[in-house]
Design an enzyme around this catalytic site. Structure first.
Site, PDB file in Angstrom:
ATOM      1  N   HIS A 102       0.870  -1.179   0.000  1.00  0.00           N
ATOM      2  CA  HIS A 102       0.000   0.000   0.000  1.00  0.00           C
ATOM      3  C   HIS A 102       0.906   1.228   0.000  1.00  0.00           C
ATOM      4  CE1 HIS A 102      -3.752  -2.227   0.700  1.00  0.00           C
ATOM      5  NE2 HIS A 102      -3.000  -3.043   1.422  1.00  0.00           N
ATOM      6  N   ASP A 127       1.993  -7.079   2.343  1.00  0.00           N
ATOM      7  CA  ASP A 127       0.828  -6.304   2.787  1.00  0.00           C
ATOM      8  C   ASP A 127       1.297  -5.079   3.587  1.00  0.00           C
ATOM      9  OD1 ASP A 127      -1.721  -5.381   3.124  1.00  0.00           O
ATOM     10  OD2 ASP A 127      -2.393  -6.999   4.431  1.00  0.00           O
TER      11      ASP A 127
END
Lengths: 429, 313
Positions: A62, A305
């Site tokens: 992200h 992640d």
């Protein structure tokens, strides 16, 4: 610029040469790889005692830009990437605005090229605004450079929309990266449902919240002939379902995070919100099953992640803290310490999970060192011990539960496209 | 010498010796109740704040009386849940209260683990007055104190807890405390209200109340939270009452000296019948009285220090 990475242990499971040797790099590409290569006018990078491998590729980062530049930007995120040995990162679509359109994909790519550290592969949203209702313009995004599609952060609950997405994505041959957790079964849960949720009095997310969706989505992928990749597996039962589907020939791949391979629900004992992630850290049995599934090939890739968050959103009552932890800069140290040192995974297997398979899943170059390949190369010291320190993160955020931990295995030098981007804790300007 | 930790967040964190010390101090504190003037100067000059993020009259009042009888300055702070929704930072609130020189903060919060966050953020002592489904240590202590007082012991007692074990902090603190002190604990509820892994704590699980009651020395009946009905834990209150309500008929089949407890407030006619709540075996009102004694003991031990006799001077 010409470099000779000399005398390292080359771990290169997808290429023809592995073992002690040299890698000669010229004009952004691997020129030669082998023993005692002629150096000529190349600048020498001494790799004695180090491991030299194709650069890591993260399928699940992200970068937060556009929209949440207070947490991370493409620049800070790609600096964190190279510090962690990643030469490329695939970034998730849950930005603000959502990357569900060509303009946002192009914006991210422009920022990545300005930053000039790791390669950035944008992932486009499957549905408009991640609402799970209407398909986003996949064709337009693919043309702009999207490498896959994902509504990560949200589960595509409507099976009919998912079916359409699988069918439509076939035009481009791109996979759907699915975040799978039944929101109804997960309810208000904030951690794994089990002994520790009972002890801590926090509401639990049962492992079936993940497995029932994996079972459903495998069936839909199989029915449509679509390509499915499951994000961040957390439960033992998920690995079992994927193993079975692979045997049947379903086009399915899967990833697991360093934290699900190393941490468990018991670690939440002090209510440390740094441990709050989605999906939740599960039981010791789940962690062991994930390690085994990684080893036996059921799980193809390790993905971080990487989820940077501000202190304000993280340092608060456990159930109100946002989910996610940073991961790019600690991934190698964690998996080397937890899996390779105790001989649960060989160095070659590790490079398959960090580099070879991720490249294959998103069908991008990299993952291999062969003459003519792009010189995306990571050099790391497999014996160096280091302590994770909050102030040393290149990421804009430091929401990591590993702060204070000692890890073995440290990235030393990273080349992207034949240029040194990171060397001995210093970044290229 | 046995000492308490800085904070009392749960009975899981305490040793049997620490629990024993609190119960013994509570006995001394209860002697004060017999006096005409129920005020001792022990905690003069100390400031105690009750910080309640959930409405509660009983527990808050009990702490307040305990603090006042010990001559501490007690301040009540009820924080509406709306200020949480407004995004007011909890850690900021905690630091603000600490900065006013508070010695003890007593906190109740709907979210499990928040007292721990408070304890980590401030130097003041923190007492958990109930956090989500985690623990309610003073309730566990007062329940044990009552059993000890009425039955003369805790070790070896068979204690049955009936009701929503899943969402009950009272059940958790009872289980930890009683097991540490050598009692045998069973729980009885529909399986939808039994949290996972409860057996691993060392607790027996039973779904037949008559069978469970037959062998027990103490029954602790938990309040059914009517607002949780939507969780689909059971079909109707009527059916719950029929299967898990303690009424006179059930009580008549249990041991005649069975001790009946309830942390209150009770839903009469649901988990306990009115007749049972006021019968000779019921110690529900004594529990309330003992709550003050136990809380006095805790405040004393946390702030005052060691000497037992000092409580009474």
């Amino acid at each position: 610029m010409r470099y000779c990475i000399k005398g390292g242990e080359i771990v290169n499971p997808a290429g023809e040469f592995s073992g002690i040797g040299d890698v000669l790099v010229d004009s952004g590409k691997v020129l030669a790889i082998g023993r005692d290569l002629p150096i000529e006018d190349a600048e020498i990078i001494d790799a004695k005692g180090k491991i030299v491998c194709p650069g890591f590729i993260d399928l699940h980062t992200h970068l937060r830009e556009p929209g949440r530049e207070d947490k991370e930007t493409v620049l800070t995120g790609t600096r964190a990437a190279v510090r962690g040995g990643y030469t490329a990162v695939a970034c998730m679509a849950n930005t603000q605005p959502v990357a569900d359109n060509r303009v946002t994909i192009e914006y991210i790519l422009k920022k990545a090229s300005e930053a000039g550290y790791a390669r950035v592969y944008p992932i486009g949203a499957i549905t408009k605004e991640l609402k799970g209702e209407e398909l986003a313009e996949m064709g337009d995004m693919a043309a702009a450079g999207a490498v896959a599609f994902s509504d990560d952060g949200k589960t595509l609950t409507n099976p009919s929309v998912l079916r359409s997405a699988f069918e439509y994505a076939k035009i481009f041959g791109l996979p759907l990266l699915l975040h799978v957790e039944d929101p109804i079964l997960a309810g208000t849960g904030v951690m794994h449902e089990g002994y520790w949720s009972t002890v801590l009095g926090l509401s639990g997310i049962p492992s079936i919240a993940e497995t029932v969706m994996i079972g459903r989505d495998i069936k839909i992928a199989e029915y449509t002939g679509g390509k499915v990749h499951f994000c961040h597996l957390s439960a033992a039962g998920s690995a079992a379902l994927i193993q079975e589907a692979k045997k049947r020939g379903v086009q399915v791949t899967a990833e697991v995070t360093p934290h699900h391979l190393s941490l468990i629900d018991e670690d939440l004992q002090g209510y440390g919100s740094a441990y709050r992630v989605s999906p939740p850290l599960r039981s010791a049995e789940d962690r062991d099953a994930l390690q085994k599934a990684l080893r036996d090939g059921t799980i193809d890739a390790i993905a971080t992640d990487h989820a940077p968050h501000t202190l304000e959103e993280k340092h608060r009552e456990f159930p109100l803290a946002v989910t996610g932890m940073t991961g790019l800069e600690t991934a190698l140290g964690i998996v080397w310490t937890e899996l390779v040192v105790p001989c649960k995974l060989s160095p070659a297997q590790l490079i398959e999970k960090l580099s070879v398979n991720p490249a294959r899943i998103i069908n991008q170059p990299g993952g291999r060192l062969q003459p003519g390949d792009p010189a995306d190369i990571t050099v790391f010291d497999p014996t160096q011990e280091w302590e994770v320190k909050a102030e040393e993160f290149a990421s804009r955020s430091n929401n990591s539960p590993y702060i204070g931990r000692k890890l073995t295995g440290k990235v030393v030098t990273v080349l992207v496209g034949g240029e040194i981007k990171f060397c001995n804790e210093k970044f290229a300007e | 010498m046995v000492k308490l930790p800085k904070d009392i967040l749960g009975l899981r964190d305490l040793s049997p010796e620490q629990i024993q010390m609190i119960l013994e101090s509570a006995t001394s504190c209860k002697d004060i109740f017999k006096r005409d003037i129920k005020k001792v100067p022990t905690l003069r000059g100390k400031t105690v704040v009750t910080l309640f993020f959930e409405p509660s009259t009983r527990t808050r009042t009990s702490f307040e009386i305990a603090a006042k009888w010990m001559s501490a300055d007690a301040v009540n702070l009820t924080v509406s849940s709306s200020s949480v929704a407004k995004g007011e930072s909890f850690v900021d609130t905690a630091k603000t209260i600490e900065a006013m020189g508070v010695d003890v903060i007593i906190i109740r919060h709907a979210l499990a683990g928040t007292p721990k966050l408070l304890a980590d953020s401030v130097r003041s002592h923190v007492i958990n007055a109930g956090d989500g489904a985690h623990e309610h240590p003073t309730q566990g202590l007062l329940d044990m104190f009552t059993m000890q007082e009425k039955l003369g012991r805790i070790a070896g007692l068979k204690v049955l807890i009936v009701g929503d074990i899943m969402h009950s902090r009272v059940a958790k603190s009872n289980i930890w405390g009683l097991l540490k002190m050598g009692a045998q604990v069973s729980v009885c509820a529909p399986p939808t209200m039994i949290p996972p892994g409860i057996e691993s704590l060392g607790v027996k699980v039973e779904t037949n109340l008559d069978k469970a009651l037959a062998e027990t020395d103490v029954v602790n009946i938990l309040r059914i939270q009517l607002e949780r009905q939507n969780k689909a834990s059971f079909p109707t209150l009527k059916e719950y009452s029929r299967l898990f309500g303690v009424n006179e008929e059930r009580l008549s089949k249990a041991r005649p000296d069975l001790l009946v407890m309830h942390p209150g407030p009770a839903n009469l006619g649901v988990e306990i019948s009115e007749a049972v709540s006021v019968c000779n075996q019921s110690v529900i009102t004594e529990q309330v009285t003992n709550g003050v004694a136990v809380r006095m003991a805790l405040l004393y031990l946390l702030t005052g220090g060691g000497n037992q006799d000092a409580i009474l001077h």
